[in-house]
Design a protein around this motif. Structure first.
Motif, PDB file in Angstrom:
ATOM      1  N   SER B 364       0.981  -1.158  -0.145  1.00  0.00           N
ATOM      2  CA  SER B 364       0.058   0.319   0.027  1.00  0.00           C
ATOM      3  C   SER B 364       1.000   1.618  -0.088  1.00  0.00           C
ATOM      4  N   LEU B 365       2.091   1.396   0.399  1.00  0.00           N
ATOM      5  CA  LEU B 365       2.874   2.458   0.112  1.00  0.00           C
ATOM      6  C   LEU B 365       2.467   3.071  -1.070  1.00  0.00           C
ATOM      7  N   PRO B 366       2.893   3.974  -0.553  1.00  0.00           N
ATOM      8  CA  PRO B 366       2.528   5.129  -2.115  1.00  0.00           C
ATOM      9  C   PRO B 366       3.912   5.351  -3.275  1.00  0.00           C
ATOM     10  N   GLU B 367       4.342   5.827  -4.104  1.00  0.00           N
ATOM     11  CA  GLU B 367       6.333   6.237  -4.670  1.00  0.00           C
ATOM     12  C   GLU B 367       6.486   6.740  -3.727  1.00  0.00           C
ATOM     13  N   LEU B 368       7.468   6.420  -2.941  1.00  0.00           N
ATOM     14  CA  LEU B 368       8.021   7.873  -2.707  1.00  0.00           C
ATOM     15  C   LEU B 368       9.473   8.182  -2.988  1.00  0.00           C
ATOM     16  N   PRO B 369       9.566   9.885  -2.599  1.00  0.00           N
ATOM     17  CA  PRO B 369      10.600  11.046  -2.787  1.00  0.00           C
ATOM     18  C   PRO B 369      11.444  10.774  -3.865  1.00  0.00           C
ATOM     19  N   GLU B 370      12.455   9.865  -3.402  1.00  0.00           N
ATOM     20  CA  GLU B 370      13.572   9.611  -4.523  1.00  0.00           C
ATOM     21  C   GLU B 370      13.360   8.601  -5.406  1.00  0.00           C
ATOM     22  N   VAL B 371      11.490   7.428  -5.258  1.00  0.00           N
ATOM     23  CA  VAL B 371      11.186   6.834  -6.793  1.00  0.00           C
ATOM     24  C   VAL B 371      11.250   8.155  -7.832  1.00  0.00           C
ATOM     25  N   LYS B 372      10.007   8.959  -6.975  1.00  0.00           N
ATOM     26  CA  LYS B 372       9.830   9.708  -7.860  1.00  0.00           C
ATOM     27  C   LYS B 372      10.830  10.576  -8.576  1.00  0.00           C
ATOM     28  N   ARG B 373      11.441  11.007  -7.897  1.00  0.00           N
ATOM     29  CA  ARG B 373      13.063  11.932  -8.846  1.00  0.00           C
ATOM     30  C   ARG B 373      13.123  10.807  -9.810  1.00  0.00           C
ATOM     31  N   ARG B 374      13.743   9.972  -9.635  1.00  0.00           N
ATOM     32  CA  ARG B 374      14.272   9.654 -10.351  1.00  0.00           C
ATOM     33  C   ARG B 374      13.364   9.057 -11.438  1.00  0.00           C
ATOM     34  N   ARG B 375      11.959   8.965 -11.376  1.00  0.00           N
ATOM     35  CA  ARG B 375      11.271   9.218 -12.664  1.00  0.00           C
ATOM     36  C   ARG B 375      11.007  10.002 -13.441  1.00  0.00           C
ATOM     37  N   TYR B 376      11.206  12.046 -12.544  1.00  0.00           N
ATOM     38  CA  TYR B 376      11.240  12.281 -13.221  1.00  0.00           C
ATOM     39  C   TYR B 376      12.137  12.884 -14.512  1.00  0.00           C
ATOM     40  N   GLU B 377      13.576  12.374 -13.556  1.00  0.00           N
ATOM     41  CA  GLU B 377      14.865  12.087 -14.118  1.00  0.00           C
ATOM     42  C   GLU B 377      14.495  11.988 -15.599  1.00  0.00           C
TER      43      GLU B 377
END
Lengths: 157, 548
Positions: B364-377
């Motif tokens: 149930s964990l949401p996308e976490l900041p680190e994963v989001k940053r890597r995705r945006y990158e």
């Protein structure tokens, strides 16, 4: 060592009064979750791991006689010199009893974290307002609306 | 005496000062270019108060700071946003009248027994998992005993030798203006405990006042490894924890309200020495920038003492950060380790987790900041953009929703970081409070890209949407804003402008070609901003140069 003895004493004495009146609700929401095995237990070997170590490896000979004056000080209890003299042998008896317990060879036994871990007693996150706040507040020795008044404190310890 | 100490110790750290100066300069540039970056990083969160006057650099001080290394570890207390306290059903709301949310359990009355709130375990497991920690399937609570008036029971229920989570790490990206770079900082442990009440000191100082509303509120204590080396790294670690708990929805992470509190340990050692120096704890840090500045001050202070051969003057103590004076001062000296006489809490059973329970939370964990940053990158955004968008979970969700509607990634980022961020800042609104919805931002971007409206009209529509809501299509129709792309129609307007400005036309043809801008402006004005700029310029230029 003295404080360890106190620790044990406190631990024992505070189990005694079990008053269920204020125990809001004992609805166990996740009591079915108790299927764990000891092999999964993570045990931290902290440098401060005094409590655990003393329950497994200490022997009677390492239990020093109680420093009653210091014990009283840590518990914020004032004792007269005659009381110190009177209590010392009584506390020594309790310590000796723990010494006997610690003599039991437990090296082949996995440590248990809690004695009664099979029954988890949890509460749902549902607010409940305590109805008798007024009488509780009225019983506060020094109260000045809306705060509890205490002697001036600056630092801990 | 004191003042001169500060002076010298700051002198001692030209590198850090340079960083600060550099940062400020860049910040100014960002504002000028309107390219937002506001609130992008922790350290930018608040306008910095002016630093004491300093700025002299000497080569010798340069040498000192190069010879030493700081070692920083942080203990963070995160207040969990449960509806009720940890061990009783009292509701907790920040700002409630003092001593209204209390009961026999949290007031520590004799006979009252604690019952653990199941939500506390859930939130602790979430944080443990998000920090890549190892969870203890079987942990317990312990009593930590000390006497203090904000602690009614005479002990705090905490976790001692078996915390709910141990080991782990957190990843973060340093802000571009501090040189950027990725960092991974270790997490030692995460444990559950209860908060104490609030102690206030009366005006005349003859007594203290206690509010027990906060007593018993659940906290997570997160202890880092001593992996940080600078004030910036420490502040960014704290900012990443704040981001993490907000993404997870386990806490509001608000430092001003005390929902996220940092105690920092700082020591300094000669570079190459394996053994840690004497550590000093700093308290009273209630913003990320104070974390950063307090640490840098403390490092300078300790380096100075070391370099003067007075390293033995550094004692293990707790120091307070004084925001006004921008310095740390002794709060209390530590005389050996406090004896808390921990023992297992007899009134509570052990905390048992099953693998199924842990897995269900993991899923149930949401996308976490680190994963989001890597995705945006990976989407091709610059680090500046990535850090801005991922900083606030609500902004990130807005951005994600906008591109999910098909909007161009870079254009969506630019709108959000530019005009939308500026509007939010001016109006003091959060992204959830503005009337613009992601779908309409996507529509707006598509309408400009497709040529239905000009960029200039687009901006006008944007501000209308931000303030009043509505739809792009509705506004275009209502205000008759469709871009004029018919060359014949634009030609008519150009002709009209040229005939109305014979003088300027003459000047233009006489060589003052800068006047092209003037004509373009007039045409745009006459078309009410609707003329397609490309076509306008092309036709205008043809006409201007036709008879010369």
């Amino acid at each position: 060592m003295g404080s360890r003895a106190l620790l044990m004493l406190k631990g024992v004495s505070s189990i005694a009064p079990k008053n269920q009146i204020f125990n809001f609700n004992c609805k166990s929401s996740r009591s079915s979750n108790s299927s764990f095995s000891f092999s999964q237990v993570v045990i931290n070997h902290n440098k401060n791991n005094k409590v655990r170590r003393c329950s497994t490896t200490t022997t009677q000979s390492s239990l020093e006689p109680p420093d009653v004056s210091r014990l009283a000080e840590t518990a914020r209890i004032s004792l007269t010199p005659s009381e110190v003299e009177e209590f010392a042998p009584k506390i020594q008896q309790v310590i000796d009893w723990f010494g006997q317990l610690q003599d039991v060879d437990l090296h082949s036994i996995e440590p248990s974290i809690r004695a009664d871990t099979e029954d988890s007693n949890l509460r749902d996150d549902v607010p409940e307002t305590f109805e008798n706040r007024e009488s509780m507040i009225a019983a506060v020795p020094s109260y000045e609306e809306p705060y509890i008044k205490v002697p001036k404190v600056l630092n801990k310890e | 005496m004191m003042a001169s100490t500060i002076f010298r110790s700051i002198q001692n750290h030209p590198l850090l000062l340079y960083q600060t100066a550099l940062f400020r300069r860049k910040n100014g540039v960002f504002y000028c270019t309107m390219k937002s970056t506001e609130a992008q990083t922790a350290t930018q969160e608040k306008q910095k108060p002016p630093l004491p006057k300093i700025m002299k650099q000497t080569k010798t001080s340069d040498k000192f700071s190069k010879d030493y290394e700081a070692v920083i570890g942080i203990e963070t207390h995160v207040q969990l946003n449960t509806l009720t306290k940890a061990f009783c059903g009292c509701p907790y709301n920040y700002g409630s009248p003092p001593n209204t949310s209390v009961c026999p359990i949290c007031m520590g009355l004799p006979g009252a027994l604690p019952v653990l709130n199941s939500k506390v375990i859930e939130l602790a497991v979430k944080v443990g998992l998000a920090l890549n920690s190892k969870l203890s399937l079987n942990s317990k609570f312990d009593r930590k005993q000390y006497f203090y008036p904000d602690l009614p029971k005479g002990y705090q229920i905490s976790q001692f030798d078996v915390p709910i989570a141990s080991g782990g790490y957190i990843d973060l990206d340093l802000p571009v203006e501090f040189g950027g770079g990725h960092r991974r900082f270790g997490i030692t442990r995460v444990h559950m405990e209860e908060d104490a009440g609030k102690l206030l000191h009366s005006e005349n100082g003859s007594y203290s006042q206690v509010d027990l509303n906060r007593a018993g509120v659940p906290l997570l204590e997160i202890v880092s490894e001593p992996d940080m080396r600078t004030g910036i790294e420490a502040a960014e670690y704290a900012a990443e924890l704040q981001r993490l708990v907000r993404y997870l929805g386990v806490s509001n992470g608000n430092m001003q309200e005390g929902s996220l509190r940092c105690d920092v340990n700082v020591s300094v050692r000669p570079i190459g020495q394996a053994q840690f120096g004497t550590k000093v704890e700093i308290k009273n840090l209630n913003s990320f920038s104070s974390v950063s500045r307090a640490i840098d001050f403390e490092i300078s202070r300790q380096v100075l003492l070391h370099s003067q051969g007075q390293g033995d003057q550094i004692t293990q103590e707790t120091r307070l950060w004084e925001e006004g004076a921008q310095k740390t001062v002794t709060m209390r000296k530590k005389e050996g380790l406090a004896d808390y006489r921990y023992f297992p809490e007899p009134d509570l059973p052990g905390v048992i987790l099953t693998k199924e329970y842990v897995n269900s939370i993991l899923d149930s964990l949401p996308e976490l900041p680190e994963v989001k940053r890597r995705r945006y990158e990976k989407m091709g955004l610059s680090m500046q953009d990535v850090l801005f968008l991922a900083n606030d979970v609500n902004v990130a969700e807005f951005f994600d929703a906008t591109i999910a509607k098909g909007a161009d990634v870079k254009l969506a980022a630019n709108w959000i970081m530019g005009d939308i961020a500026a509007y939010m800042k001016n109006e003091k609104l959060t992204i959830n409070e503005i009337k613009l919805i992601p779908q309409e931002l996507a529509e707006l971007i598509a309408s400009i890209k497709g040529g239905t409206i000009s960029g200039k009209i687009g901006k006008e529509i944007l501000f209308e949407l931000l303030a009043k809501g509505g739809t792009v299509k509705g506004l275009i129709k209502e205000k008759d804003l469709v871009q004029i792309v018919d060359p014949v129609e634009i030609e008519k307007i150009v002709d009209k402008v040229l005939s109305e400005n014979p003088k300027q036309l003459e000047q233009y043809r006489g060589g003052k070609t800068k006047l092209q801008g003037y004509f373009a402006g007039q045409v745009m004005k006459l078309s009410k901003g609707k003329a397609n700029p490309g076509l306008l310029n092309k036709i205008l230029l043809e006409k201007l140069n036709a008879q010369s």
